[in-house]
Design an enzyme around this catalytic site. Structure first.
Site, mmCIF file in Angstrom:
data_model
loop_
_atom_site.group_PDB
_atom_site.id
_atom_site.type_symbol
_atom_site.label_atom_id
_atom_site.label_comp_id
_atom_site.label_asym_id
_atom_site.label_seq_id
_atom_site.Cartn_x
_atom_site.Cartn_y
_atom_site.Cartn_z
ATOM 1 N N ASN A 8 0.875 -1.178 0.000
ATOM 2 C CA ASN A 8 0.000 0.000 0.000
ATOM 3 C C ASN A 8 0.905 1.219 0.000
ATOM 4 O OD1 ASN A 8 -1.794 2.034 0.413
ATOM 5 N ND2 ASN A 8 -2.348 1.453 2.515
ATOM 6 N N TRP A 9 0.983 1.871 -1.144
ATOM 7 C CA TRP A 9 1.907 3.009 -1.262
ATOM 8 C C TRP A 9 1.342 4.299 -0.657
ATOM 9 C CZ3 TRP A 9 3.932 2.382 -6.990
ATOM 10 C CH2 TRP A 9 4.815 1.296 -7.031
ATOM 11 N N LYS A 10 0.064 4.290 -0.327
ATOM 12 C CA LYS A 10 -0.550 5.508 0.230
ATOM 13 C C LYS A 10 -0.291 6.676 -0.743
ATOM 14 C CE LYS A 10 0.083 3.341 4.659
ATOM 15 N NZ LYS A 10 0.201 3.443 6.085
ATOM 16 N N HIS A 94 -9.254 1.332 5.123
ATOM 17 C CA HIS A 94 -7.956 1.560 5.776
ATOM 18 C C HIS A 94 -8.133 2.543 6.937
ATOM 19 C CE1 HIS A 94 -3.824 2.730 6.465
ATOM 20 N NE2 HIS A 94 -3.485 1.598 5.868
ATOM 21 N N GLU A 96 -6.453 4.970 7.840
ATOM 22 C CA GLU A 96 -6.252 6.378 7.474
ATOM 23 C C GLU A 96 -7.510 6.954 6.826
ATOM 24 O OE1 GLU A 96 -2.602 5.670 5.388
ATOM 25 O OE2 GLU A 96 -1.689 5.142 7.309
ATOM 26 N N GLU A 163 -4.710 -4.402 10.818
ATOM 27 C CA GLU A 163 -3.685 -3.363 10.935
ATOM 28 C C GLU A 163 -3.910 -2.586 12.227
ATOM 29 O OE1 GLU A 163 -1.875 -2.385 6.871
ATOM 30 O OE2 GLU A 163 -3.570 -1.063 7.139
ATOM 31 N N GLY A 169 3.231 2.768 10.563
ATOM 32 C CA GLY A 169 4.174 3.875 10.363
ATOM 33 C C GLY A 169 4.953 4.249 11.606
ATOM 34 N N SER A 208 4.112 -1.659 10.121
ATOM 35 C CA SER A 208 5.572 -1.675 10.250
ATOM 36 C C SER A 208 6.193 -3.024 9.895
ATOM 37 C CB SER A 208 5.996 -1.240 11.663
ATOM 38 O OG SER A 208 5.596 0.096 11.897
ATOM 39 N N GLY A 229 3.282 -0.900 4.138
ATOM 40 C CA GLY A 229 3.344 0.511 3.758
ATOM 41 C C GLY A 229 4.776 0.912 3.450
ATOM 42 N N GLY A 230 5.435 1.536 4.414
ATOM 43 C CA GLY A 230 6.771 2.107 4.224
ATOM 44 C C GLY A 230 7.770 1.185 3.533
HETATM 45 P P1 13P Z 1 3.505 0.744 7.450
HETATM 46 O O1 13P Z 1 4.009 -0.565 6.897
HETATM 47 O O2 13P Z 1 4.209 1.943 6.897
HETATM 48 O O3 13P Z 1 3.442 0.721 8.960
HETATM 49 O O4 13P Z 1 1.989 0.901 6.935
HETATM 50 C C1 13P Z 1 1.112 -0.146 7.123
HETATM 51 C C2 13P Z 1 -0.140 0.146 6.400
HETATM 52 O O5 13P Z 1 -0.909 0.998 6.788
HETATM 53 C C3 13P Z 1 -0.417 -0.607 5.171
HETATM 54 O O6 13P Z 1 -1.730 -0.418 4.736
#
Ligand code: 13P
Length: 251
Positions: A8-10, A94, A96, A163, A169, A208, A229-230
């Site tokens: 998930n690149w956001k 998600h 967010e 999650e 993050g 993470s 994500g990251g």
């Molecule tokens: P991180 O891997 O950056 O913690 O993000 C997780 C995430 O929200 C994937 O959807």
């Protein structure tokens, strides 16, 4: 069960950056077996990513969609637009989206219904905040998100992502024990909705995830994949995650 590892690149990567990533990533995972490999770029990069992944073992997902098919909904994106760009899946709910865009269980349920009807695979996210965990409300929150979110949704095209918001993050990955405890609870809750079909729903862990943490997470019985994500923004680290070391499932 086939694993499912999704990026998930956001709100990261332009079209050019997406192309650069895929030209390094696609060859790096060409030989990966028994894993669905999924990348979710931002909307603007979907169409070009869709062309680059055609005839590869990498699948495309969107990070969100709207539930209406078309019309006066400025700024929104429909399922048909995603399908035409080459998407096979869509992330819905998600944390967010819940936190910054005020999506509640009812909105998420409408999106899941529309995406399912369009034939998209559903990557449905749930998870508790730190405050909810500290107040011992984790299971209540997850149960509510699943029961309301999945009302009227079939098990067929469904992947659930756990999650924990406190792990996203922050660099604070849940321990394998913490992840397994909630994943087992999610499986049990899904069993109430879907009976034995719940056993074939993939439950992903997100929060993470790194190349260093993936092997132990994937060794947990009810962890069937990851939502990253990251660490998915770099082709080398994400390909390492996709090629995690398979171990016999622990309890
Ligand atoms: P991180 O891997 O950056 O913690 O993000 C997780 C995430 O929200 C994937 O959807």
């Amino acid at each position: 069960m086939k694993s499912f590892i999704a990026a998930n690149w956001k709100m990261n990567k332009t079209v050019t950056e997406t192309r650069e990533f895929l030209s390094a990533f696609i060859p790096a995972v060409r030989d990966a077996v028994d894993v669905d490999i999924v990348v979710a770029p931002p909307f603007t990069a979907l169409a070009s990513a869709g062309e680059l992944i055609r005839d590869t073992n990498v699948q495309l997902a969107a990070q969100d969609m709207f539930w209406e098919e078309k019309g006066a909904f400025t700024g929104e994106i429909s399922s048909a637009m995603l399908l035409e760009a080459g998407c096979r899946h869509v992330i819905i709910g998600h944390s967010e989206r819940r936190q910054y865009f005020l999506e509640d269980d009812a909105v998420i349920n409408k999106k899941l219904k529309a995406a399912g009807k369009a034939g998209l695979g559903l990557i449905f996210c749930v998870g508790e905040t730190l405050g909810e965990r500290e107040a011992n409300r984790t299971f209540d929150v997850i149960r509510r998100e699943i029961e309301f979110g999945l009302e009227g949704i079939g098990a067929g095209n469904l992947v659930v992502a756990y999650e924990p918001v406190w792990a996203i993050g922050t660099g604070k990955t849940a321990t394998p024990e913490q992840a397994q405890e909630v994943h087992a609870f999610i499986r049990e809750t899904l069993r109430k909705l879907y009976g034995n079909s719940a056993d074939s729903i993939r439950i992903l862990y997100g929060g993470s995830v790194t190349p260093e943490s993936i092997d132990r997470l994937m060794a947990c019985r009810d962890v069937n994949g990851g939502l990253v994500g990251g660490a998915s923004l770099n082709p080398e680290s994400f390909s390492k995650i996709v090629c995690f070391k398979k171990a016999i499932k622990e309890t």
